[in-house]
Design a protein around this motif. Structure first.
Motif, PDB file in Angstrom:
ATOM      1  N   THR A 255      -0.556  -2.759 -21.546  1.00  0.00           N
ATOM      2  CA  THR A 255       0.178  -3.618 -20.611  1.00  0.00           C
ATOM      3  C   THR A 255       0.476  -2.790 -19.364  1.00  0.00           C
ATOM      4  OG1 THR A 255       2.199  -3.045 -21.830  1.00  0.00           O
ATOM      5  CG2 THR A 255       1.205  -5.191 -22.307  1.00  0.00           C
ATOM      6  N   GLU A 256      -0.587  -2.474 -18.653  1.00  0.00           N
ATOM      7  CA  GLU A 256      -0.467  -1.590 -17.487  1.00  0.00           C
ATOM      8  C   GLU A 256       0.397  -2.201 -16.398  1.00  0.00           C
ATOM      9  OE1 GLU A 256      -2.989  -4.677 -16.488  1.00  0.00           O
ATOM     10  OE2 GLU A 256      -3.362  -3.339 -18.178  1.00  0.00           O
ATOM     11  N   ASP A 257       0.502  -3.533 -16.377  1.00  0.00           N
ATOM     12  CA  ASP A 257       1.334  -4.209 -15.389  1.00  0.00           C
ATOM     13  C   ASP A 257       2.817  -3.894 -15.589  1.00  0.00           C
ATOM     14  OD1 ASP A 257       1.328  -5.490 -17.829  1.00  0.00           O
ATOM     15  OD2 ASP A 257       0.657  -7.412 -17.075  1.00  0.00           O
ATOM     16  N   MET A 258       3.283  -4.056 -16.825  1.00  0.00           N
ATOM     17  CA  MET A 258       4.679  -3.732 -17.119  1.00  0.00           C
ATOM     18  C   MET A 258       4.935  -2.240 -16.938  1.00  0.00           C
ATOM     19  SD  MET A 258       6.946  -4.449 -20.534  1.00  0.00           S
ATOM     20  CE  MET A 258       7.148  -6.180 -20.085  1.00  0.00           C
ATOM     21  N   GLU A 259       3.958  -1.423 -17.333  1.00  0.00           N
ATOM     22  CA  GLU A 259       4.108   0.023 -17.184  1.00  0.00           C
ATOM     23  C   GLU A 259       4.346   0.392 -15.721  1.00  0.00           C
ATOM     24  OE1 GLU A 259       1.651   4.178 -18.126  1.00  0.00           O
ATOM     25  OE2 GLU A 259       0.700   2.234 -18.518  1.00  0.00           O
ATOM     26  N   PHE A 260       3.595  -0.233 -14.808  1.00  0.00           N
ATOM     27  CA  PHE A 260       3.761   0.091 -13.388  1.00  0.00           C
ATOM     28  C   PHE A 260       5.138  -0.350 -12.891  1.00  0.00           C
ATOM     29  CE2 PHE A 260       3.311  -0.669  -8.817  1.00  0.00           C
ATOM     30  CZ  PHE A 260       2.812   0.567  -8.415  1.00  0.00           C
ATOM     31  N   SER A 261       5.585  -1.537 -13.310  1.00  0.00           N
ATOM     32  CA  SER A 261       6.916  -2.003 -12.897  1.00  0.00           C
ATOM     33  C   SER A 261       7.995  -1.025 -13.324  1.00  0.00           C
ATOM     34  CB  SER A 261       7.206  -3.389 -13.504  1.00  0.00           C
ATOM     35  OG  SER A 261       6.439  -4.387 -12.877  1.00  0.00           O
ATOM     36  N   MET A 262       7.886  -0.534 -14.565  1.00  0.00           N
ATOM     37  CA  MET A 262       8.895   0.396 -15.063  1.00  0.00           C
ATOM     38  C   MET A 262       8.760   1.774 -14.413  1.00  0.00           C
ATOM     39  SD  MET A 262      10.742  -1.459 -16.840  1.00  0.00           S
ATOM     40  CE  MET A 262      10.526  -3.199 -17.218  1.00  0.00           C
ATOM     41  N   LYS A 263       7.548   2.146 -14.097  1.00  0.00           N
ATOM     42  CA  LYS A 263       7.304   3.432 -13.443  1.00  0.00           C
ATOM     43  C   LYS A 263       7.989   3.485 -12.080  1.00  0.00           C
ATOM     44  CE  LYS A 263       3.506   6.119 -11.403  1.00  0.00           C
ATOM     45  NZ  LYS A 263       2.038   6.259 -11.283  1.00  0.00           N
ATOM     46  N   VAL A 264       7.768   2.463 -11.243  1.00  0.00           N
ATOM     47  CA  VAL A 264       8.349   2.499  -9.899  1.00  0.00           C
ATOM     48  C   VAL A 264       9.847   2.223  -9.934  1.00  0.00           C
ATOM     49  CG1 VAL A 264       6.177   1.937  -8.744  1.00  0.00           C
ATOM     50  CG2 VAL A 264       7.711   0.071  -9.441  1.00  0.00           C
ATOM     51  N   LEU A 265      10.304   1.478 -10.955  1.00  0.00           N
ATOM     52  CA  LEU A 265      11.741   1.269 -11.104  1.00  0.00           C
ATOM     53  C   LEU A 265      12.425   2.587 -11.442  1.00  0.00           C
ATOM     54  CD1 LEU A 265      14.190  -0.650 -11.301  1.00  0.00           C
ATOM     55  CD2 LEU A 265      13.603  -0.996 -13.720  1.00  0.00           C
ATOM     56  N   TYR A 266      11.823   3.341 -12.354  1.00  0.00           N
ATOM     57  CA  TYR A 266      12.411   4.615 -12.780  1.00  0.00           C
ATOM     58  C   TYR A 266      12.304   5.683 -11.693  1.00  0.00           C
ATOM     59  CZ  TYR A 266      12.855   9.115 -15.126  1.00  0.00           C
ATOM     60  OH  TYR A 266      13.225  10.399 -15.461  1.00  0.00           O
TER      61      TYR A 266
ATOM     62  N   GLY B 190      11.539   5.377  -8.365  1.00  0.00           N
ATOM     63  CA  GLY B 190      12.009   5.110  -7.004  1.00  0.00           C
ATOM     64  C   GLY B 190      12.978   3.969  -6.850  1.00  0.00           C
ATOM     65  N   ASN B 191      13.471   3.429  -7.979  1.00  0.00           N
ATOM     66  CA  ASN B 191      14.370   2.272  -7.935  1.00  0.00           C
ATOM     67  C   ASN B 191      13.745   1.131  -7.138  1.00  0.00           C
ATOM     68  OD1 ASN B 191      16.711   0.788  -8.496  1.00  0.00           O
ATOM     69  ND2 ASN B 191      17.762   1.512  -6.647  1.00  0.00           N
ATOM     70  N   VAL B 192      12.430   0.944  -7.318  1.00  0.00           N
ATOM     71  CA  VAL B 192      11.704  -0.127  -6.630  1.00  0.00           C
ATOM     72  C   VAL B 192      11.780  -1.382  -7.483  1.00  0.00           C
ATOM     73  CG1 VAL B 192       9.495  -0.892  -5.708  1.00  0.00           C
ATOM     74  CG2 VAL B 192      10.155   1.513  -5.530  1.00  0.00           C
ATOM     75  N   ARG B 193      12.311  -2.419  -6.903  1.00  0.00           N
ATOM     76  CA  ARG B 193      12.505  -3.679  -7.630  1.00  0.00           C
ATOM     77  C   ARG B 193      11.233  -4.520  -7.616  1.00  0.00           C
ATOM     78  NH1 ARG B 193      15.825  -8.726  -5.109  1.00  0.00           N
ATOM     79  NH2 ARG B 193      15.833 -10.126  -6.939  1.00  0.00           N
ATOM     80  N   THR B 194      10.871  -5.084  -8.773  1.00  0.00           N
ATOM     81  CA  THR B 194       9.783  -6.056  -8.845  1.00  0.00           C
ATOM     82  C   THR B 194      10.379  -7.433  -8.615  1.00  0.00           C
ATOM     83  OG1 THR B 194       8.511  -4.720 -10.417  1.00  0.00           O
ATOM     84  CG2 THR B 194       7.964  -7.061 -10.270  1.00  0.00           C
TER      85      THR B 194
ATOM     86  N   THR C 243       0.832  -1.210   0.000  1.00  0.00           N
ATOM     87  CA  THR C 243       0.000   0.000   0.000  1.00  0.00           C
ATOM     88  C   THR C 243       0.864   1.256   0.000  1.00  0.00           C
ATOM     89  OG1 THR C 243      -1.733  -1.187   1.209  1.00  0.00           O
ATOM     90  CG2 THR C 243      -1.838   1.219   1.228  1.00  0.00           C
ATOM     91  N   SER C 244       1.998   1.188   0.680  1.00  0.00           N
ATOM     92  CA  SER C 244       2.898   2.349   0.730  1.00  0.00           C
ATOM     93  C   SER C 244       3.371   2.743  -0.660  1.00  0.00           C
ATOM     94  CB  SER C 244       4.101   2.039   1.627  1.00  0.00           C
ATOM     95  OG  SER C 244       4.819   0.911   1.149  1.00  0.00           O
ATOM     96  N   VAL C 245       3.558   1.758  -1.533  1.00  0.00           N
ATOM     97  CA  VAL C 245       3.992   2.035  -2.899  1.00  0.00           C
ATOM     98  C   VAL C 245       2.866   2.692  -3.694  1.00  0.00           C
ATOM     99  CG1 VAL C 245       4.734   0.973  -5.079  1.00  0.00           C
ATOM    100  CG2 VAL C 245       5.712   0.197  -2.909  1.00  0.00           C
ATOM    101  N   ILE C 246       1.643   2.183  -3.522  1.00  0.00           N
ATOM    102  CA  ILE C 246       0.497   2.767  -4.221  1.00  0.00           C
ATOM    103  C   ILE C 246       0.271   4.201  -3.750  1.00  0.00           C
ATOM    104  CG2 ILE C 246      -2.003   2.650  -4.542  1.00  0.00           C
ATOM    105  CD1 ILE C 246      -0.590   0.579  -6.178  1.00  0.00           C
ATOM    106  N   ARG C 247       0.385   4.431  -2.454  1.00  0.00           N
ATOM    107  CA  ARG C 247       0.182   5.792  -1.929  1.00  0.00           C
ATOM    108  C   ARG C 247       1.258   6.745  -2.441  1.00  0.00           C
ATOM    109  NH1 ARG C 247      -3.690   6.447   1.796  1.00  0.00           N
ATOM    110  NH2 ARG C 247      -4.430   4.656   3.029  1.00  0.00           N
ATOM    111  N   LYS C 248       2.488   6.278  -2.533  1.00  0.00           N
ATOM    112  CA  LYS C 248       3.591   7.156  -2.917  1.00  0.00           C
ATOM    113  C   LYS C 248       3.610   7.453  -4.410  1.00  0.00           C
ATOM    114  CE  LYS C 248       8.598   7.768  -2.479  1.00  0.00           C
ATOM    115  NZ  LYS C 248       9.846   7.244  -1.876  1.00  0.00           N
ATOM    116  N   TYR C 249       3.392   6.421  -5.227  1.00  0.00           N
ATOM    117  CA  TYR C 249       3.547   6.590  -6.669  1.00  0.00           C
ATOM    118  C   TYR C 249       2.217   6.616  -7.421  1.00  0.00           C
ATOM    119  CZ  TYR C 249       8.353   5.396  -5.475  1.00  0.00           C
ATOM    120  OH  TYR C 249       9.603   5.375  -4.906  1.00  0.00           O
TER     121      TYR C 249
END
Length: 420
Positions: A225-236, A238-242, A211-217
């Motif tokens: 392909t909204e799934d891949m888009e989200f992975s790349m969004k948080v990687l870019y 916040g350097n959040v690893r999937t 939830t902290s990730v959803i609230r922040k980003y």
């Protein structure tokens, strides 16, 4: 002899060689699974999210299955967004105990918009949740799913993808080869990347996000392909690893007919190219600036369809070069890479997938479709080119589901605590 085409073909060959070594490294890394200590004490509250559009045939079986999960019932709730539905999806989900929200919007159409809308509804509600788990309406879920995700969250992982399996692998040659593709990718791609510390990508279902990730980003992802888009969004951003949860299994309904699979995969290809156009330049600049290997690896993930197009062109030119020499072939050169090396690579391309299928003990009747697997895989070539052509189109193609499969009907050996 020097050819004019060398200025194009030599760089192409270097790229082909680089990707070949890259895929080989991941495949070898994914051939074993590290044993990890698990946290079995339930500590996280979950909101289970299902986005459904006209899914009256399958939504009941999924909701019923979700309430069977081996996790304290008071620590999770099931939410369904009945998105632009014209059937009984909402009513059936309510009958089975889900919290249902109905959404009607003729302009913002698609799963990404529905999820964004439902995330906000849950966040604005009275209950607090530690994480969201997202499923498709046609899914069935292994009973230990939340136990596995709870353990990952306690260890600090915040964006997690579960193992995508199939609930109908033996129906047709298409569903069988589609399932094989997922099983092989799970091991030779996702598990491989996880084992060596890289970031993989979400797969649209069976995913868990803190939830902290959803609230922040926020979610804010609306490509095909909204799934891949989200992975790349948080990687870019916040350097959040999937990460990858190999034992949190979700059973997906695979298409029965070839054209049904064609349209579904074309939609994925369109979304993949769209997402690549958005994030490759940004990841390249930031990844080089910070020397972040995960961001640079994200470019490899996003450029997969581009590599397929490039390698197809190279293959055609290889045959042309045999009969009409027009460039210097540096790959098939005994002084650089002997033919024995490429022969070994070719053999591994067939052997490693077979080993994966053997390790996970696929149903016996699925084995007879193995000879058709190359047909299915090579059909990706025209699909990829069409996806590139239509990469800016965002018309959502809904996959129809015409029958319901309960959790009890999933083959027993596929319902264990996770594949090897």
């Amino acid at each position: 002899m020097t050819y004019y085409l060398d200025i194009i073909m030599i760089p192409i060959q270097i790229v082909v060689a680089f990707y070949t070594f890259y895929y080989l490294l991941l495949a070898i890394s994914g051939m074993r699974r590290k044993r990890e200590a698990k946290v079995l004490i339930p500590r996280n509250r979950f909101a289970l999210i299902v986005a459904a559009h006209n899914e009256e045939q399958v939504i009941g079986a999924l909701v019923e299955n979700l309430f069977m999960l081996e996790y304290p019932r008071e620590m999770y709730d099931v939410f369904v967004v009945a998105d632009n539905c014209t059937d009984a999806t909402a009513a059936i989900a309510r009958e089975h105990g889900a919290i249902v929200y109905e959404r009607f919007n003729d302009e913002l159409i698609g799963k990404g918009y529905a999820m964004d809308w439902l995330f906000q509804k849950v966040l604005d509600g009275d209950k607090e949740y530690d994480a969201f788990c997202v499923f498709d309406a046609d899914n069935l879920v292994a009973l230990n799913f939340l136990v596995e995700m709870n353990s990952r969250l306690v260890k600090g992982e915040t964006v997690i993808q579960g193992y995508l399996s199939a609930k109908n692998p033996g129906d047709t040659w298409v569903s069988a080869t589609f399932a094989m593709m997922f099983w092989i990718v799970n091991h030779l791609w996702h598990l491989g990347k996880y084992n060596i510390g890289l970031s993989t990508a979400l797969g649209g279902t069976g995913m868990c996000i803190a939830t902290s990730v959803i609230r922040k980003y926020g979610w804010g992802c609306n490509c095909l392909t909204e799934d891949m888009e989200f992975s790349m969004k948080v990687l870019y951003e916040g350097n959040v690893r999937t990460t990858w949860a190999h034992e949190a299994v979700v059973y997906d309904e695979k298409p029965l007919g070839f054209m049904q699979s064609w349209y579904q995969r074309k939609r994925w290809a369109q979304g993949h190219f769209d997402c690549a156009g958005r994030y490759i330049p940004k990841l390249f600049v930031k990844g080089l600036k910070t020397m972040n290997i995960r961001m640079l690896d994200g470019i490899m993930q996003l450029s997969q369809p581009h590599f397929m197009m490039l390698s197809t062109f190279y293959l055609i030119m290889t045959y042309v070069n045999i009969y009409l020499p027009c460039y210097t072939n540096i790959l098939y050169n005994d002084r650089v890479m002997p033919m024995e090396f490429w022969s070994a690579i070719a053999i591994l391309q067939f052997v490693l997938p077979i080993i994966v299928l053997w390790k996970i003990k696929v149903p016996g009747k699925v084995w007879k479709y193995v000879p058709l697997y190359p047909v299915f895989i090579y059909s990706w070539v025209p699909i990829t080119f069409l996806g590139f052509r239509d990469r800016h189109k965002k018309v959502w193609s809904h996959t129809r589901h015409t029958r319901s499969i309960s959790f009890d009907e999933v083959p027993l050996h596929l319902k264990g605590k996770g594949p090897n």
